[in-house]
Design an enzyme around this catalytic site. Structure first.
Site, mmCIF file in Angstrom:
data_model
loop_
_atom_site.group_PDB
_atom_site.id
_atom_site.type_symbol
_atom_site.label_atom_id
_atom_site.label_comp_id
_atom_site.label_asym_id
_atom_site.label_seq_id
_atom_site.Cartn_x
_atom_site.Cartn_y
_atom_site.Cartn_z
ATOM 1 N N LYS A 67 0.826 -1.217 0.000
ATOM 2 C CA LYS A 67 0.000 0.000 0.000
ATOM 3 C C LYS A 67 0.852 1.257 0.000
ATOM 4 O O LYS A 67 0.490 2.232 -0.642
ATOM 5 C CB LYS A 67 -0.959 -0.009 1.190
ATOM 6 N N LYS B 98 -3.822 -9.879 -7.594
ATOM 7 C CA LYS B 98 -5.150 -10.271 -7.085
ATOM 8 C C LYS B 98 -6.214 -9.245 -7.490
ATOM 9 O O LYS B 98 -5.907 -8.061 -7.657
ATOM 10 C CB LYS B 98 -5.113 -10.438 -5.560
ATOM 11 N N LYS C 22 -10.188 -3.992 -4.821
ATOM 12 C CA LYS C 22 -11.103 -2.832 -4.848
ATOM 13 C C LYS C 22 -10.413 -1.586 -5.382
ATOM 14 O O LYS C 22 -11.026 -0.722 -5.956
ATOM 15 C CB LYS C 22 -11.555 -2.500 -3.429
#
Ligand code: TYM
Length: 335
Positions: free
Chosen positions: A119, A203, A206
Site C-alpha cells: 500500500k 489479485k 477494490k
C-alpha cells in the site's frame, strides 16, 4: 479437555467498505462465511469502516458504501438472527482495545506486513503515508480478540494479519495471564486468491476499478463484457493448470460457484473453446449475483430497516466486547 468441549466456538471476519465489494471478496470471503455461520456457536461479521479510513475516503461515498457492504453481506445469506452483523465504528471498544494492543506491538513486526508495504508503494509521495495504515493490523487484532474468535476465515492476503494477531494474543496472555483466545486463520481451499481478469498475476482488488475486477453491483451486460475481455493464453484445451494463470483463475471461479469437481468441469468443456468457457462463466456469475442484487436494492431503499438491523447487531456485539475489554484493562492493571 472438558473445558475445551464446553467452550463456545466463535467465527469472525470483516470486510472494509473502502469500495464496492467485488467477486474476489464474494468467492474468497462472503460466500465462505455463509457456509460457516451454521457450523459455529457464534458467527460475527463486522463492516470495518475504521479500516476503510486508513486511506482517504470521500465522506458521502463512504457512508453509502458502508450501507452497501452491509446490504451485500445480508443479501448473500448471512442471517442477522443467527449471526451478528454490525458497523465497527459503532463500538468504541474496537479503538480502545487497539490502543492497548499497540503498546505490546513492535515497529519491526508491523513493518514486515506485506499489505502495508504494497500500500505504501501505491500511495503518492505528496500525500504521505497515514499512521493508520501502519497500525491497521493491530486494529484487526482488536476486532478478533474482543469476541474471543477461534477461527477467522479470510482470503490469502489477510492471512499474515491473522498470524500477527496470533502472536499478539500469545504475547498478551504470556505477559498478563490468559485473556484472549489465540485465533486461527482459515482459508477456502480454492478461491482464497481470485486474480484480476486482465492481469492474472495480481489479485482482484477494490483499488483497481478497471475492467479486470467484477463488482458485485455490475449489471449482466458489464459482467459479460468483463469476462469476454479476460486474459487467457494461446492454448486451446480447457484444463486445470496453475501455470496457465488466466485460464486457471476462470476455472477456479467456475469451480467454486458451480460446486462441480475438476474432472466434471474438464469433461464438460472438452472440445469447447475459451469463448464458451467465458460465456458460461459469465452466466453462472450473473445467476448467482442477480438475486443478491435484487435483495441489496431492497435494503438500500429501506435504510431504516438496515439501520435497525445494524443497531441490533451492535447491541449484541457490545455485550461481548465490553466483557473482554474490561478483562484486558483489569489484567493490565488499569483501575
Ligand atoms: P478486505 O475488505 O480487503 O476484504 C474482505 C475479505 O475478502 C478477501 N479478499 C479476497 N479473497 C479472494 N480473492 C481476492 N482477490 C480477495 N480480495 C479480498 C479478504 O482476504 C478478506 O477476507 N483487513 C481486512 C478486514 C478485516 C478483518 C478483521 C478480517 C478487518 N478486521 C478481522 C478478518 C478479521 C480487509 O481489509 O479485508
Amino acid at each position: 479437555m472438558i473445558v475445551l468441549a464446553c467452550m463456545k466456538k466463535v467465527v469472525l471476519s470483516g470486510i472494509k467498505p473502502s469500495g464496492i465489494p467485488h467477486l474476489g471478496n464474494y468467492v474468497g470471503a462472503i460466500s465462505y462465511w455463509v457456509g460457516l455461520q451454521n457450523q459455529y456457536d457464534q458467527a460475527i461479521f463486522p463492516v470495518v469502516d475504521l479500516h476503510a479510513i486508513t486511506v482517504p475516503q470521500t465522506p458521502k461515498v463512504l457512508t453509502e458504501q458502508t450501507y452497501l457492504t452491509a446490504a451485500i453481506i445480508l443479501a448473500s445469506g448471512i442471517d442477522p438472527k443467527r449471526s451478528i452483523i454490525f458497523i465497527q465504528s459503532h463500538l468504541p471498544a474496537h479503538s480502545e482495545l487497539m490502543w492497548l494492543l499497540t503498546t505490546i506491538s513492535t515497529m519491526g513486526e508491523l513493518n514486515r506486513m506485506t499489505q502495508y508495504k504494497d500500500k505504501i508503494q501505491k500511495t503518492s509521495s505528496t500525500e504521505g503515508v497515514g499512521v493508520g495504515l501502519f497500525t491497521y493490523p493491530v486494529l484487526m487484532a482488536a476486532d478478533i480478540f474482543l469476541y474471543q474468535a477461534n477461527v477467522v476465515p479470510v482470503g490469502e492476503d489477510q492471512k499474515q494479519h491473522v498470524e500477527l494477531a496470533r502472536n499478539l494474543a500469545e504475547r498478551f496472555n504470556k505477559r498478563f495471564g490468559k485473556t484472549f483466545v489465540v485465533p486461527e486463520p482459515i482459508l477456502r481451499k480454492e478461491g482464497a486468491r481470485i486474480m484480476d481478469l486482465l492481469d492474472p498475476t495480481k489479485k482482484m482488488s477494490k483499488s483497481d476499478t478497471d475492467s479486470g475486477c467484477i463488482l458485485l453491483t455490475d449489471s449482466p451486460e458489464v459482467i459479460r463484457q468483463k469476462l469476454m475481455r479476460a486474459v487467457t493464453d494461446s492454448g486451446t484445451s480447457i484444463k486445470f493448470d496453475p501455470n496457465r494463470k488466466g485460464l486457471h483463475n476462470l476455472l477456479i471461479i467456475y469451480k467454486v460457484l458451480s460446486g462441480k469437481t475438476e474432472s466434471q468441469i474438464e469433461k464438460h468443456f472438452a472440445g469447447k473453446g475459451y469463448r464458451e468457457l467465458k460465456r458460461e462463466l459469465a452466466e453462472l456469475i450473473i445467476a448467482q449475483l442477480s438475486p443478491i442484487q435484487k435483495q441489496v436494492d431492497r435494503y438500500m431503499k429501506n435504510k431504516k430497516r438496515l439501520d435497525a438491523l445494524l443497531k441490533d447487531g451492535a447491541k449484541r456485539a457490545d455485550k461481548i466486547a465490553q466483557k473482554t475489554l474490561a478483562d484486558a484493562k483489569h489484567k493490565i492493571g488499569l483501575i
